[in-house]
Design a protein around this motif. Structure first.
Motif, PDB file in Angstrom:
ATOM      1  N   HIS A  27     -21.368 -40.160   4.229  1.00 28.41           N
ATOM      2  CA  HIS A  27     -20.359 -40.560   3.255  1.00 28.41           C
ATOM      3  C   HIS A  27     -18.936 -40.342   3.777  1.00 28.41           C
ATOM      4  CE1 HIS A  27     -23.419 -41.179   0.148  1.00 28.41           C
ATOM      5  NE2 HIS A  27     -23.997 -40.095   0.629  1.00 28.41           N
ATOM      6  N   ASP A  47     -31.466 -41.803   1.086  1.00 32.94           N
ATOM      7  CA  ASP A  47     -30.299 -41.172   0.459  1.00 32.94           C
ATOM      8  C   ASP A  47     -30.647 -40.850  -0.987  1.00 32.94           C
ATOM      9  OD1 ASP A  47     -27.872 -40.340  -0.478  1.00 32.94           O
ATOM     10  OD2 ASP A  47     -26.736 -42.053   0.279  1.00 32.94           O
ATOM     11  N   ASP A  49     -28.853 -39.570  -3.316  1.00 29.93           N
ATOM     12  CA  ASP A  49     -27.753 -39.676  -4.272  1.00 29.93           C
ATOM     13  C   ASP A  49     -27.591 -41.099  -4.789  1.00 29.93           C
ATOM     14  OD1 ASP A  49     -27.156 -37.005  -4.027  1.00 29.93           O
ATOM     15  OD2 ASP A  49     -25.565 -37.301  -2.551  1.00 29.93           O
ATOM     16  N   TRP A  51     -25.707 -44.480  -5.374  1.00 26.49           N
ATOM     17  CA  TRP A  51     -24.834 -45.096  -4.373  1.00 26.49           C
ATOM     18  C   TRP A  51     -24.254 -46.398  -4.890  1.00 26.49           C
ATOM     19  CZ3 TRP A  51     -25.241 -49.705  -1.467  1.00 26.49           C
ATOM     20  CH2 TRP A  51     -24.352 -49.799  -0.381  1.00 26.49           C
ATOM     21  N   ALA A  52     -22.918 -46.476  -4.787  1.00 32.76           N
ATOM     22  CA  ALA A  52     -22.172 -47.722  -4.994  1.00 32.76           C
ATOM     23  C   ALA A  52     -22.394 -48.337  -6.373  1.00 32.76           C
ATOM     24  CB  ALA A  52     -22.506 -48.719  -3.893  1.00 32.76           C
ATOM     25  N   TRP A  55     -19.436 -47.299 -10.872  1.00 30.98           N
ATOM     26  CA  TRP A  55     -18.697 -46.051 -10.694  1.00 30.98           C
ATOM     27  C   TRP A  55     -18.043 -45.692 -12.032  1.00 30.98           C
ATOM     28  CZ3 TRP A  55     -18.174 -43.533  -5.890  1.00 30.98           C
ATOM     29  CH2 TRP A  55     -18.699 -44.224  -4.798  1.00 30.98           C
ATOM     30  N   PRO A  79     -20.604 -42.178  -8.510  1.00 35.87           N
ATOM     31  CA  PRO A  79     -21.456 -43.368  -8.428  1.00 35.87           C
ATOM     32  C   PRO A  79     -22.681 -43.207  -9.313  1.00 35.87           C
ATOM     33  CG  PRO A  79     -21.756 -41.998  -6.488  1.00 35.87           C
ATOM     34  CD  PRO A  79     -20.657 -41.367  -7.282  1.00 35.87           C
ATOM     35  N   ARG A  83     -30.723 -44.662  -6.826  1.00 39.46           N
ATOM     36  CA  ARG A  83     -30.979 -43.568  -5.902  1.00 39.46           C
ATOM     37  C   ARG A  83     -31.999 -44.015  -4.843  1.00 39.46           C
ATOM     38  NH1 ARG A  83     -30.128 -38.177  -7.936  1.00 39.46           N
ATOM     39  NH2 ARG A  83     -29.262 -38.137 -10.054  1.00 39.46           N
ATOM     40  N   ARG A 141     -28.884 -50.893   3.797  1.00 40.64           N
ATOM     41  CA  ARG A 141     -29.527 -50.089   2.751  1.00 40.64           C
ATOM     42  C   ARG A 141     -30.484 -50.987   1.978  1.00 40.64           C
ATOM     43  NH1 ARG A 141     -27.051 -45.138   0.807  1.00 40.64           N
ATOM     44  NH2 ARG A 141     -25.396 -44.499   2.240  1.00 40.64           N
ATOM     45  N   ARG A 314     -16.819 -33.046  -1.193  1.00 41.25           N
ATOM     46  CA  ARG A 314     -18.046 -33.674  -1.679  1.00 41.25           C
ATOM     47  C   ARG A 314     -19.210 -32.699  -1.629  1.00 41.25           C
ATOM     48  NH1 ARG A 314     -22.600 -36.595  -0.697  1.00 41.25           N
ATOM     49  NH2 ARG A 314     -22.826 -38.471  -1.978  1.00 41.25           N
TER      50      ARG A 314
END
Length: 334
Positions: A27, A47, A49, A51-52, A55, A79, A83, A141, A314
């Protein structure tokens, strides 16, 4: 080893790849400059977490909503996208078509937008996102719902840990070192309990010394920080910098009561024994004990090292320990 195929039609979407831990620099934002692939060839990571895409600001999501997504201290935006995205190097993907018109706002390349910009070449299913803009790692991704992982039943090859020099090809501090130090500094601060730290001399002091002096009180008394890992017991240090497992990301566990703080294996390997680190490999082999003397890089950049502050914040924001009043106050200062 694993292979990813389209969930819609079974088209193969990758070469055989080995699962490894998500790099700590995943990140990291590189500003207005070219970024290489995040993942090593032949590897992938998951990942965990969000993501994108969607938000939400801290005020919109609230403390409880952010905590449910693993964020425990105020950040500008959180975000809330999917996941468990599967992250690969673009060169390890197969069977896709890029739709650049689906890119989000970008500068010199493509970035994730609202809809997948990678679709299966077999059936047209949106399978993921390609990014290669300036300031972002080159990645693909895949959405976990759009692909199926097939185990090939073949063990991954043994990969030796190669030390990563701290100087990049342009003669500055390597951004992977900056991100690794930012993540490690967060854990050093948490392990300190707010007390002074005594760092080992040399490169560890250069990495963390200025930040520790600014953020923690001066000693004595001190908690001592050392280096530990395979073949290196760590002595009597209270906190030890150790290598993270390549596949799981878990820290190497010292034998005693010292608190382990993980570093990426290549960074740790350079700290404990730089050895031969020429950035310009040649064909063939050199005789034993012979080192190259044509390094094109300076021994040291012309400016001091600082851990990446965004990675530091972060990492801290995603550690439950940041709820402790003293660490939360420190987090707010950074």
């Amino acid at each position: 080893m694993d292979l990813f195929v389209c969930a819609g039609c079974g088209t193969e979407l990758s070469v055989p790849v080995e699962r490894v831990a998500l790099p700590v620099e995943a990140h990291y934002g590189g500003g207005h400059r070219w970024m290489p692939p995040l993942m090593e060839p032949g590897t992938y990571a998951v990942d965990p977490d969000p993501w994108a895409r969607a938000w939400l600001t801290w005020e919109e999501i609230g403390e409880a909503g952010a905590a449910a997504l693993g964020v425990h201290a105020p950040v500008h935006t959180v975000p809330t996208g999917p996941r468990d995205g599967i992250v690969l190097a673009p060169g390890d993907t197969r069977g896709t078509r890029l739709l650049p018109e689906r890119s989000g706002p970008s500068c010199l390349g493509v970035v994730a937008g609202d809809a997948p910009n990678l679709v299966c070449a077999g059936c047209g299913l949106g399978v993921g996102f390609r990014e290669d803009d300036c300031g972002v790692w080159q990645t693909v991704r895949y959405g976990p719902e759009a692909v199926v992982r097939r185990s090939l039943g073949v063990p991954p090859p043994a990969v030796p840990v190669r030390p990563l020099p701290p100087i990049d090809p342009e003669g500055g501090w390597d951004m992977r070192w900056s991100a690794a130090a930012g993540a490690a500094l967060a854990r050093l601060l948490a392990a300190s309990g707010g007390r002074a730290l005594k760092l080992p001399g040399g490169l560890p002091t250069e990495l963390f010394g200025r930040s520790v002096a600014r953020l923690l009180p001066a000693g004595p008394p001190f908690l001592t920080v050392g280096l530990a890992g395979p073949g290196l017991p760590g002595g009597d240090a209270d906190i030890v910098l150790v290598p993270a497992d390549r596949r799981t990301g878990a820290p190497w566990r010292p034998a005693g009561d010292a608190v382990p703080v993980p570093l990426p294996g290549p960074v740790w390997a350079h700290l404990v024994g730089p050895g031969e680190t020429s950035p310009t490999p040649v064909s063939g082999t050199l005789p034993a004990q012979v080192l190259r003397d044509d390094y094109p890089l300076p021994e040291h950049p012309g400016y001091g090292f600082l851990p990446d502050r965004a990675t530091l914040r972060r990492t801290l924001s995603r550690m439950p320990e940041v709820r402790r009043p003293w660490l939360r106050a420190l987090y707010d200062r950074i």
